[in-house]
Design an enzyme around this catalytic site. Structure first.
Site, mmCIF file in Angstrom:
data_model
loop_
_atom_site.group_PDB
_atom_site.id
_atom_site.type_symbol
_atom_site.label_atom_id
_atom_site.label_comp_id
_atom_site.label_asym_id
_atom_site.label_seq_id
_atom_site.Cartn_x
_atom_site.Cartn_y
_atom_site.Cartn_z
ATOM 1 C CB SER A 141 -59.183 29.136 17.378
ATOM 2 O OG SER A 141 -57.801 28.921 17.163
ATOM 3 C CE1 TYR A 167 -57.902 30.875 23.055
ATOM 4 C CE2 TYR A 167 -56.805 29.510 21.405
ATOM 5 C CZ TYR A 167 -57.500 30.661 21.741
ATOM 6 O OH TYR A 167 -57.788 31.591 20.777
#
Length: 305
Positions: A141, A167
């Site tokens: 990501s 994350y």
């Protein structure tokens, strides 16, 4: 091809008959769309998820040329990984499943959840599976820009917890894992930055939190703004990596390889932060991951990689 390309655009004219694909987290969002697109052009696809009822319903609705099946898998549970069927050689492996929590939580083995599920779960699963010189696609990501992997404290034992850095660390780990898997094995492994899209990964967030992040408007509707993608667009780079030769060890975005960038400030499109493809850090993370799983006394998961 570019940011508006869809998974179907990428696979137009392809015939994947005879290919066996595994898509983790294939019961919703990007994973479901990747599975649908691969099956549409003939691949037999096995999707995974934690919810058996949902997974079997998604598989039953498939109308592609290829078959779609479902197998339950909880990447936070080593027993679930150890019990996962490993009786077929996959030619395409898409490591898509992921979690985004609102606070500090841990897996049953004590790993911080983002690191334990998004990275270590996939690391353990991949090393268990028989792969026929597969194309392995690992979904990272652009959130990797939020944090490198802290090799001294990946599980947030001593530092103050920050969910976005946690994350981001897991997404950097995904990219580094792909690079090292490509280097160590005969498999072609590629990391993918799919783009910004609102999926069920934010299921643990309240509408108030989503509005605070700018993802929902004041009426609770997903914002439509520049830079955001549909699920079909977000799935495009993953299927492109699955069928395009010469991408081993690369990080791709918008169906094109990206280049390293030195700092997180103003990270431009078509680039990734240099630490996400650093060979020394990729090797160190692999070795750390092996030690963490061994030290956790997890049920034996085998090693076919």
């Amino acid at each position: 091809m570019g940011s508006d390309t869809t998974a179907d655009d990428v696979l137009a004219g392809q015939d994947l008959t005879g290919h066996h694909a595994l898509v983790t987290g294939g019961t919703s969002g990007i994973g479901q769309e990747i599975a649908r697109a691969l099956a549409a052009v003939g691949a037999d696809v096995l999707i995974t998820g934690r919810d058996r009822n949902r997974g079997e319903a998604v598989a039953a609705r498939s109308t592609g040329k290829g078959r779609v099946g479902f197998a339950a898998l909880d990447l936070a549970d080593p027993a679930s990984i150890a019990a996962f069927p490993a009786d077929r050689p996959f030619t395409i492996l898409v490591l898509n499943a992921g979690v985004l929590t609102t606070g500090l939580t841990r897996t049953a083995l004590g790993f911080e959840t983002h690191f334990g599920v998004n990275h270590l779960g996939h690391f353990a699963l991949t090393r268990r599976l028989p792969l026929a010189e597969a194309r392995v696609v690992v979904l990272s990501s652009r959130a990797h820009r939020r944090a490198d992997v802290d090799l001294a404290d990946p599980n947030w034992r001593t530092r103050p917890f920050d969910r976005w850095r946690a994350y981001g660390q897991s997404k950097t780990a995904n990219a580094l894992f792909a690079a090292e898997l490509d280097r160590r094995t005969p498999h072609t492994a590629t990391a993918v930055l799919p783009g910004m899209v609102l999926t069920k990964i934010v299921r643990d967030f309240s509408d108030e939190q989503l509005r605070a992040e700018g993802w929902l408007d004041e009426r609770g509707r997903p914002r439509v703004s520049a830079g955001w993608k549909t699920v079909r667009q977000a799935a495009a780079s993953a299927v492109w990596a699955a069928v395009t030769p010469g991408l081993g060890g690369r990080i791709v975005e918008d169906c094109a390889p990206t280049a390293p960038w030195p700092t997180a400030h103003d990270l431009p499109a078509g680039h990734h932060l240099a630490y996400a493809s650093d060979p020394a850090r990729a090797e160190a993370l692999w070795e750390l991951s092996e030690r963490l799983l061994a030290d956790s006394h997890a049920p034996h998961i085998g090693n076919t990689v």
